[in-house]
Design a protein around this motif. Structure first.
Motif, PDB file in Angstrom:
ATOM      1  N   PRO A 145       0.805  -1.224   0.000  1.00 57.52           N
ATOM      2  CA  PRO A 145       0.000   0.000   0.000  1.00 57.52           C
ATOM      3  C   PRO A 145       0.841   1.280   0.000  1.00 57.52           C
ATOM      4  N   LEU A 146       1.978   1.266   0.677  1.00 60.29           N
ATOM      5  CA  LEU A 146       2.844   2.442   0.678  1.00 60.29           C
ATOM      6  C   LEU A 146       3.401   2.700  -0.715  1.00 60.29           C
ATOM      7  N   VAL A 147       3.813   1.644  -1.395  1.00 62.42           N
ATOM      8  CA  VAL A 147       4.354   1.786  -2.746  1.00 62.42           C
ATOM      9  C   VAL A 147       3.284   2.343  -3.682  1.00 62.42           C
ATOM     10  N   PHE A 148       2.054   1.883  -3.529  1.00 66.02           N
ATOM     11  CA  PHE A 148       0.954   2.396  -4.351  1.00 66.02           C
ATOM     12  C   PHE A 148       0.679   3.861  -4.047  1.00 66.02           C
ATOM     13  N   ALA A 149       0.695   4.233  -2.771  1.00 65.44           N
ATOM     14  CA  ALA A 149       0.332   5.592  -2.368  1.00 65.44           C
ATOM     15  C   ALA A 149       1.446   6.612  -2.579  1.00 65.44           C
ATOM     16  N   ALA A 150       2.700   6.180  -2.621  1.00 62.40           N
ATOM     17  CA  ALA A 150       3.836   7.110  -2.675  1.00 62.40           C
ATOM     18  C   ALA A 150       3.769   8.123  -3.816  1.00 62.40           C
ATOM     19  N   ASN A 178     -14.258  10.108  -2.016  1.00 57.69           N
ATOM     20  CA  ASN A 178     -14.450   9.321  -0.793  1.00 57.69           C
ATOM     21  C   ASN A 178     -14.425   7.834  -1.098  1.00 57.69           C
ATOM     22  N   GLY A 179     -15.023   7.452  -2.220  1.00 62.80           N
ATOM     23  CA  GLY A 179     -15.044   6.040  -2.601  1.00 62.80           C
ATOM     24  C   GLY A 179     -13.650   5.496  -2.848  1.00 62.80           C
ATOM     25  N   ALA A 180     -12.802   6.284  -3.522  1.00 60.88           N
ATOM     26  CA  ALA A 180     -11.426   5.852  -3.777  1.00 60.88           C
ATOM     27  C   ALA A 180     -10.649   5.744  -2.476  1.00 60.88           C
ATOM     28  N   LEU A 181     -10.848   6.687  -1.577  1.00 62.55           N
ATOM     29  CA  LEU A 181     -10.166   6.650  -0.291  1.00 62.55           C
ATOM     30  C   LEU A 181     -10.620   5.451   0.541  1.00 62.55           C
ATOM     31  N   ILE A 182     -11.911   5.194   0.563  1.00 64.04           N
ATOM     32  CA  ILE A 182     -12.435   4.033   1.290  1.00 64.04           C
ATOM     33  C   ILE A 182     -11.919   2.744   0.654  1.00 64.04           C
ATOM     34  N   GLY A 183     -11.892   2.707  -0.677  1.00 69.51           N
ATOM     35  CA  GLY A 183     -11.361   1.534  -1.375  1.00 69.51           C
ATOM     36  C   GLY A 183      -9.907   1.268  -1.015  1.00 69.51           C
ATOM     37  N   PHE A 184      -9.106   2.332  -0.950  1.00 70.49           N
ATOM     38  CA  PHE A 184      -7.700   2.180  -0.573  1.00 70.49           C
ATOM     39  C   PHE A 184      -7.588   1.658   0.856  1.00 70.49           C
ATOM     40  N   LEU A 185      -8.372   2.217   1.771  1.00 66.18           N
ATOM     41  CA  LEU A 185      -8.314   1.775   3.163  1.00 66.18           C
ATOM     42  C   LEU A 185      -8.768   0.324   3.320  1.00 66.18           C
ATOM     43  N   ALA A 221      -8.481  -1.990   0.934  1.00 72.05           N
ATOM     44  CA  ALA A 221      -7.387  -2.784   0.367  1.00 72.05           C
ATOM     45  C   ALA A 221      -6.230  -2.884   1.356  1.00 72.05           C
ATOM     46  N   TRP A 222      -5.945  -1.790   2.054  1.00 74.57           N
ATOM     47  CA  TRP A 222      -4.871  -1.791   3.059  1.00 74.57           C
ATOM     48  C   TRP A 222      -5.226  -2.741   4.199  1.00 74.57           C
ATOM     49  N   LEU A 223      -6.477  -2.718   4.642  1.00 70.88           N
ATOM     50  CA  LEU A 223      -6.925  -3.633   5.695  1.00 70.88           C
ATOM     51  C   LEU A 223      -6.812  -5.083   5.225  1.00 70.88           C
ATOM     52  N   ALA A 224      -7.244  -5.351   3.985  1.00 67.74           N
ATOM     53  CA  ALA A 224      -7.147  -6.712   3.446  1.00 67.74           C
ATOM     54  C   ALA A 224      -5.687  -7.146   3.373  1.00 67.74           C
ATOM     55  N   PHE A 225      -4.808  -6.263   2.907  1.00 69.16           N
ATOM     56  CA  PHE A 225      -3.377  -6.558   2.854  1.00 69.16           C
ATOM     57  C   PHE A 225      -2.851  -6.859   4.259  1.00 69.16           C
TER      58      PHE A 225
END
Length: 138
Positions: free
Chosen positions: A76-81, A109-116, A118-122
């Protein structure tokens, strides 16, 4: 009280980022063990990788251009960087009195929730003890 100049806030944030980069480069987190200081208390007491585990090592690998190793430690960090870097650059440029402006990145908001999510799943999947999830175990 006078208002701070437009460059003051970006300079302050830039100083904090520079401090984090210097810390990451000086600590050499790839050669540290789980019990070495500084340590992740969640991993030390439970044996599980927390949602942030591997973030410093991923940043270290990113700073050295090794994207696959960075993604193995904290995808997730690599994706967000790149998004975070662009947000900082655009904010800085737009705060300065320059003849041009950069468009600000609008994250829904949807993209941010989706990222969070995905981060939780990871964070959960990387703790599972069988392949292919063991690839992300740090």
């Amino acid at each position: 009280m006078d208002r701070l100049p437009g460059w003051a806030a970006p300079a302050g944030v830039g100083a904090l980022i520079s401090g984090g980069v210097a810390y990451t480069l000086l600590m050499k987190p790839t050669s540290a063990g789980a019990a070495d200081a500084p340590t992740c208390l969640v991993k030390l007491f439970t044996g599980f990788d927390c949602p942030g585990c591997g973030g410093t090592r991923a940043a270290w690998y990113l700073l050295h251009g090794d994207i696959p190793a960075a993604a193995q430690h904290h995808a997730p960090l690599v994706f967000a960087a790149p998004f975070l870097a662009y947000l900082y650059v655009a904010w800085t440029v737009n705060r300065l009195n320059l003849p041009f402006k950069l468009p600000m990145l609008r994250i829904s908001n949807g993209a941010l929730i989706g990222f969070l999510v995905a981060w939780l799943a990871f964070s959960i999947l990387r703790n599972l003890p069988w392949a292919p999830f063991t690839y992300f175990y740090v």
